[in-house]
Design a protein around this motif. Structure first.
Motif, PDB file in Angstrom:
ATOM      1  N   VAL A 166       0.856  -1.189   0.000  1.00  0.00           N
ATOM      2  CA  VAL A 166       0.000   0.000   0.000  1.00  0.00           C
ATOM      3  C   VAL A 166       0.890   1.237   0.000  1.00  0.00           C
ATOM      4  CG1 VAL A 166      -1.811   1.246   1.245  1.00  0.00           C
ATOM      5  CG2 VAL A 166      -1.793  -1.254   1.237  1.00  0.00           C
ATOM      6  N   GLU A 167       0.562   2.185  -0.867  1.00  0.00           N
ATOM      7  CA  GLU A 167       1.409   3.372  -1.015  1.00  0.00           C
ATOM      8  C   GLU A 167       1.540   4.150   0.283  1.00  0.00           C
ATOM      9  OE1 GLU A 167       0.991   5.719  -4.722  1.00  0.00           O
ATOM     10  OE2 GLU A 167      -0.579   4.272  -5.232  1.00  0.00           O
ATOM     11  N   GLU A 168       0.423   4.322   0.988  1.00  0.00           N
ATOM     12  CA  GLU A 168       0.477   5.078   2.245  1.00  0.00           C
ATOM     13  C   GLU A 168      -0.719   4.692   3.113  1.00  0.00           C
ATOM     14  OE1 GLU A 168       0.547   9.731   3.829  1.00  0.00           O
ATOM     15  OE2 GLU A 168       0.832   9.280   1.687  1.00  0.00           O
ATOM     16  N   GLY A 169      -0.460   4.461   4.398  1.00  0.00           N
ATOM     17  CA  GLY A 169      -1.525   4.078   5.325  1.00  0.00           C
ATOM     18  C   GLY A 169      -1.862   2.607   5.202  1.00  0.00           C
ATOM     19  N   GLY A 170      -3.004   2.221   5.784  1.00  0.00           N
ATOM     20  CA  GLY A 170      -3.500   0.864   5.640  1.00  0.00           C
ATOM     21  C   GLY A 170      -2.859  -0.175   6.542  1.00  0.00           C
ATOM     22  N   SER A 171      -2.167   0.235   7.581  1.00  0.00           N
ATOM     23  CA  SER A 171      -1.525  -0.738   8.459  1.00  0.00           C
ATOM     24  C   SER A 171      -2.554  -1.481   9.306  1.00  0.00           C
ATOM     25  CB  SER A 171      -0.501  -0.053   9.371  1.00  0.00           C
ATOM     26  OG  SER A 171      -1.143   0.886  10.224  1.00  0.00           O
ATOM     27  N   THR A 172      -2.142  -2.638   9.819  1.00  0.00           N
ATOM     28  CA  THR A 172      -2.936  -3.385  10.789  1.00  0.00           C
ATOM     29  C   THR A 172      -2.370  -3.055  12.168  1.00  0.00           C
ATOM     30  OG1 THR A 172      -3.252  -5.187   9.202  1.00  0.00           O
ATOM     31  CG2 THR A 172      -3.704  -5.673  11.529  1.00  0.00           C
ATOM     32  N   ASP A 173      -3.155  -2.360  12.981  1.00  0.00           N
ATOM     33  CA  ASP A 173      -2.687  -1.910  14.290  1.00  0.00           C
ATOM     34  C   ASP A 173      -3.349  -2.716  15.395  1.00  0.00           C
ATOM     35  OD1 ASP A 173      -1.427  -0.016  12.750  1.00  0.00           O
ATOM     36  OD2 ASP A 173      -2.084   1.702  13.954  1.00  0.00           O
ATOM     37  N   ARG A 176      -4.211  -2.262  21.515  1.00  0.00           N
ATOM     38  CA  ARG A 176      -3.889  -2.380  22.930  1.00  0.00           C
ATOM     39  C   ARG A 176      -2.428  -2.760  23.162  1.00  0.00           C
ATOM     40  NH1 ARG A 176      -8.668  -3.430  26.306  1.00  0.00           N
ATOM     41  NH2 ARG A 176      -7.427  -4.842  27.594  1.00  0.00           N
ATOM     42  N   LEU A 177      -1.749  -3.154  22.090  1.00  0.00           N
ATOM     43  CA  LEU A 177      -0.356  -3.583  22.200  1.00  0.00           C
ATOM     44  C   LEU A 177       0.628  -2.550  21.670  1.00  0.00           C
ATOM     45  CD1 LEU A 177      -0.761  -7.279  20.952  1.00  0.00           C
ATOM     46  CD2 LEU A 177      -0.688  -6.466  23.315  1.00  0.00           C
ATOM     47  N   GLY A 178       0.126  -1.551  20.943  1.00  0.00           N
ATOM     48  CA  GLY A 178       1.015  -0.572  20.344  1.00  0.00           C
ATOM     49  C   GLY A 178       1.838  -1.140  19.203  1.00  0.00           C
ATOM     50  N   ILE A 179       1.281  -2.127  18.495  1.00  0.00           N
ATOM     51  CA  ILE A 179       1.980  -2.777  17.392  1.00  0.00           C
ATOM     52  C   ILE A 179       1.282  -2.423  16.081  1.00  0.00           C
ATOM     53  CG2 ILE A 179       2.514  -5.003  16.318  1.00  0.00           C
ATOM     54  CD1 ILE A 179       2.750  -6.136  19.163  1.00  0.00           C
ATOM     55  N   ALA A 180       2.036  -1.946  15.111  1.00  0.00           N
ATOM     56  CA  ALA A 180       1.499  -1.612  13.786  1.00  0.00           C
ATOM     57  C   ALA A 180       2.261  -2.417  12.740  1.00  0.00           C
ATOM     58  CB  ALA A 180       1.629  -0.125  13.509  1.00  0.00           C
ATOM     59  N   ALA A 207      -7.146  -2.939  14.369  1.00  0.00           N
ATOM     60  CA  ALA A 207      -7.858  -2.040  13.453  1.00  0.00           C
ATOM     61  C   ALA A 207      -7.139  -2.007  12.117  1.00  0.00           C
ATOM     62  CB  ALA A 207      -7.931  -0.627  14.035  1.00  0.00           C
ATOM     63  N   ALA A 208      -7.921  -1.873  11.044  1.00  0.00           N
ATOM     64  CA  ALA A 208      -7.360  -1.599   9.728  1.00  0.00           C
ATOM     65  C   ALA A 208      -7.345  -0.083   9.580  1.00  0.00           C
ATOM     66  CB  ALA A 208      -8.200  -2.244   8.634  1.00  0.00           C
ATOM     67  N   ILE A 209      -6.167   0.499   9.695  1.00  0.00           N
ATOM     68  CA  ILE A 209      -6.018   1.953   9.645  1.00  0.00           C
ATOM     69  C   ILE A 209      -6.380   2.448   8.236  1.00  0.00           C
ATOM     70  CG2 ILE A 209      -4.345   3.840   9.880  1.00  0.00           C
ATOM     71  CD1 ILE A 209      -5.188   2.377  12.507  1.00  0.00           C
ATOM     72  N   PRO A 210      -7.028   3.617   8.137  1.00  0.00           N
ATOM     73  CA  PRO A 210      -7.447   4.098   6.813  1.00  0.00           C
ATOM     74  C   PRO A 210      -6.302   4.153   5.805  1.00  0.00           C
ATOM     75  CG  PRO A 210      -8.417   5.454   8.541  1.00  0.00           C
ATOM     76  CD  PRO A 210      -7.440   4.539   9.212  1.00  0.00           C
ATOM     77  N   VAL A 211      -6.611   3.753   4.593  1.00  0.00           N
ATOM     78  CA  VAL A 211      -5.663   3.899   3.490  1.00  0.00           C
ATOM     79  C   VAL A 211      -5.572   5.381   3.148  1.00  0.00           C
ATOM     80  CG1 VAL A 211      -5.263   3.397   1.054  1.00  0.00           C
ATOM     81  CG2 VAL A 211      -6.086   1.591   2.587  1.00  0.00           C
ATOM     82  N   ALA A 212      -4.354   5.900   3.072  1.00  0.00           N
ATOM     83  CA  ALA A 212      -4.166   7.305   2.723  1.00  0.00           C
ATOM     84  C   ALA A 212      -3.939   7.478   1.222  1.00  0.00           C
ATOM     85  CB  ALA A 212      -2.982   7.889   3.506  1.00  0.00           C
ATOM     86  N   LYS A 213      -3.281   6.498   0.614  1.00  0.00           N
ATOM     87  CA  LYS A 213      -2.980   6.591  -0.812  1.00  0.00           C
ATOM     88  C   LYS A 213      -2.868   5.191  -1.375  1.00  0.00           C
ATOM     89  CE  LYS A 213       0.269   8.814  -4.021  1.00  0.00           C
ATOM     90  NZ  LYS A 213       1.535   9.595  -4.118  1.00  0.00           N
ATOM     91  N   GLY A 214      -3.533   4.953  -2.505  1.00  0.00           N
ATOM     92  CA  GLY A 214      -3.504   3.631  -3.111  1.00  0.00           C
ATOM     93  C   GLY A 214      -4.706   2.799  -2.708  1.00  0.00           C
TER      94      GLY A 214
END
Length: 229
Positions: A166-173, A176-180, A207-214
């Motif tokens: 993914v170009e930007e964003g979209g991580s799996t966070d 509660r653990l602070g892991i991305a 959480a699936a963090i919002p995709v910023a680009k792509g």
């Protein structure tokens, strides 16, 4: 199950605990013996990653399949319009020989019984789309639980493969653990939704963090404590 319906201040009955503990022990031993398994460094959850689990050609084939079935994603007790899960998703054809091959590969990796696995679901996230923090296990006080209890019981392990970078964003966070974890084409992420004793693990909230680009494509396969369906 979503974080909107589950409430840590209102404990729910724990179901299938002995079976879930046995499944966890079996999978844990199998992954510990696998040199390709990378254990994400945390003591509060069992999360593993496998690089290059899918080939580029397999990723492309799944992307085409996801595009064919993708519809606005649904949840057990919330609607698309509420904005909790704004991706597009759909179950791929389980009768397709290609899908069956990949399912067997995931089953073998975890040492799971094939009939405990749900159908593979594909998800597509466009810019701005997300899936807010939730757990994959079922909250047994929810209205949907009686139906899910009949369809295989509680969820045990989750297996999720990233189909593209993914170009930007979209991580799996794991919130509660602070892991991305950033999407990596072909990588497989697996985690135990339970604690070692078979009780639900709140620290698997993710959480699936919002995709910023792509665009972001993934496939997900969940396993149950009993035969699914």
């Amino acid at each position: 199950m979503t974080a909107q319906t589950a409430n840590p201040d209102k404990p729910a009955p724990v179901v299938d605990q002995a079976a879930l503990a046995r499944i966890g022990e079996k999978v844990r031993a199998r992954l510990a013996a696998d040199p390709a398994a990378y254990k994400v460094p945390t003591e509060r959850a069992e999360i593993y990653a496998f690089g290059n689990f899918l080939s580029p050609a397999e990723c492309d084939r799944f992307i085409a399949m996801v595009d064919e079935v993708a519809k606005p994603s649904s949840l057990f007790e919330t609607t698309y319009e509420q904005g909790f899960r704004t991706s597009y998703s759909g179950d791929v054809d389980r009768a397709d020989p290609f899908v069956r091959m990949i399912e067997r590969r995931i089953d073998d990796l975890l040492g799971m019984e094939p009939d405990h696995g749900e159908t593979v679901q594909g998800q597509r996230y466009l810019p701005g789309q997300e899936f807010r923090a939730h757990c994959d296990w079922f909250w047994t006080r929810a209205k949907y639980w009686p139906q899910e209890a009949k369809r295989g019981g509680q969820r045990s392990w989750t297996a999720m493969a990233y189909l593209n970078d993914v170009e930007e964003g979209g991580s799996t966070d794991f919130t509660r653990l602070g892991i991305a974890i950033q999407p990596q084409r072909g990588a497989l992420l697996v985690w135990n939704n339970m604690l070692p004793d078979g009780a639900p693990n709140w620290d698997t909230m993710h959480a699936a963090i919002p995709v910023a680009k792509g665009v972001k494509y993934v496939i997900t396969k969940w396993y149950r404590s009993r035969r699914w369906g």
